[in-house]
Write a protein that holds these residues in place. Structure first.
Motif: not given
Length: 468
Positions: A317-327
């Motif tokens: 949980a609570n990963l940086p956006d680059e990891l959580a929302h980028r593909r």
């Protein structure tokens, strides 16, 4: 080890595209939730999967427990015999459950003659699980419902959890069951007011996690709703009783007149649970002047989880956006004392997020690179890590557009495709780069190939070995 998670799922055959032939699009939320359950189940790396099924053999005064080494099934009854599955049963786990039931004077039996194929309420959940794990490597225990009391179904669930703990097995329980069959006048059983009332009550219970309330549901309400999953859910409630768990209703739909609910119950602090450790290591970069790259920290956590615990790391949980929302496509590279120890990646994104891409490629780099044996636990402190995140490929019209230090290259011809990352030691010319990429693609040196180039962002900060 013990029960690590339980999932309540429906079993409509039309959710399998070969059967649904487009109708499954009406339950897109259910499909997405099923896939999430399959992802989570695989992340737990179970030793055994227990499936409780309303359509397994049903006995009035006892429980069916599959007692053959292997079982096979298809969706032939729904017009698609080519949709097939085979499973390997854990007979020792099954016998241990049966023994506990016998001590309570509850009989058990295998399938009657001619009724040994996998039922569709087992087949449908396993169809989704097979997309995220190799069922040939995971044992299954298939259990039916019965005409016995709610208390006996609860006891069966308790027995499953106790056997998992005693067997030191990571166990995932799949409680297969549809909700009401009386939600619409044009549904399979017509409409009854009890239908939506029952579904709302059970959905609320799933959402709150107060599973013991299942045993307090009014009998007339349940009968009027024409439900099929309640006793399966009661077994699940018994299995989770006394364990700390989180509850989440992932979806609920009923467009065909039958209620489909998907719910997840994750046991907290399950053995080998490393998500918190991974998140802590990623956050550690804040405390150390940002000298630990979060992508590298995640790759290390993924490798250490699969090597030490034998399980795929769930996405923290609570990963940086680059990891959580980028593909994006990504490569994870491992080195030991300066020598390559594993490198596996994806040219384009294949997962829902870059975090999942790195986790799964870390697993593959440590255990599936055909050039090396799997990484051993005693090597972990010696490994260094790097993560390459790939940009979008772009076509190459002439060799002048290539630069082996700046650009990676992709060569392709038909179904054959090979990739080489940029800035590799010993790869100094464009022709060297293309030749190696063709070799990886299985192409001859003089064989025509389409060329593409891509740029890479290489992440290495914090990837040094813990010990030289």
């Amino acid at each position: 080890m013990s029960l690590v998670a339980a999932y309540a799922v429906p079993h409509p055959p039309l959710i399998v595209p070969a059967v649904g032939q487009g109708q499954e699009e009406a339950i897109a939320d259910t499909i997405a939730a099923f896939r999430e359950v399959a992802r989570r189940a695989a992340a737990h790396r179970p030793d055994v999967i227990v499936v409780t099924s309303p359509h397994a053999p049903l006995y009035r005064d006892g429980f069916f427990i599959a007692d053959t080494p292997e079982e096979h099934g298809s969706l032939g009854a729904f017009g698609q015999p080519q949709e097939r599955l085979s499973i390997r049963n854990d007979l020792s786990f099954a016998e241990a459950i049966a023994e506990r039931l016998r001590r309570r004077a509850i009989p058990t039996a295998g399938a009657p003659q001619g009724a040994g194929d996998l039922d569709h309420a087992t087949f449908v959940p396993l169809h989704f699980l097979a997309q995220t794990m190799d069922l040939a490597q995971v044992a299954v225990v298939r259990i039916g419902l019965s005409g016995l009391s709610d208390a006996d179904h609860r006891f069966l669930g308790q027995a499953i959890a106790q056997v998992a703990e005693e067997a030191n097995a990571r166990c995932v329980l799949i409680a297969s069951g549809d909700m009401s069959h009386k939600l619409k006048a044009d549904g399979p059983y017509g409409f009854a007011a009890e239908g939506p009332q029952f579904d709302k009550a059970v959905a609320d219970i799933f959402r709150s996690g107060r599973l013991q309330e299942l045993f307090a549901l009014d009998g007339a309400l349940c009968e009027g709703a024409a439900e099929c999953g309640l006793r399966s859910f009661e077994i699940m409630a018994g299995a989770l009783e006394g364990a700390p768990y989180t509850a989440e209703l992932l979806s609920y739909e009923g467009p065909f007149g039958v209620g489909y609910a998907v719910a997840a119950f994750e046991v907290e602090n399950a053995p080998g649970d490393t998500e918190a450790e991974a998140a802590a290591e990623i956050r550690e970069r804040e405390e150390r002047g940002r000298d630990i790259d979060p992508l590298v920290a995640l790759a290390r956590a993924s490798v250490e989880s699969i090597v030490r615990d034998g399980r795929v790391l769930p996405v923290p949980a609570n990963l940086p956006d680059e990891l959580a929302h980028r593909r994006a496509g990504a490569f994870v590279s491992l080195h030991e004392r300066g020598n390559l120890r594993g490198c596996i990646g994806t040219i384009a994104p294949t997962r829902a997020s870059l975090a999942e891409e790195i986790i799964m490629n870390g697993v593959a780099a440590a255990t599936e690179d055909p050039r090396f044996p799997a990484v051993r636990p005693d090597e972990l402190d010696l490994l260094s890590y790097s993560v390459d995140v790939l940009g979008e490929p772009e076509p190459v019209e002439s060799l002048e557009q290539l630069d082996p230090k700046r650009y990676g290259v992709i060569v392709s011809h038909g179904f054959k495709r090979g990739l080489l990352l940029p800035d590799l030691e010993g790869v100094d010319t464009v022709m060297d780069q293309i030749a190696i990429a063709k070799q990886k693609a299985g192409l001859r040196p003089n064989e025509h190939a389409k060329l593409e180039r891509f740029e890479v962002v290489r992440h290495t900060a914090g990837g040094e070995p813990r010990h030289e």
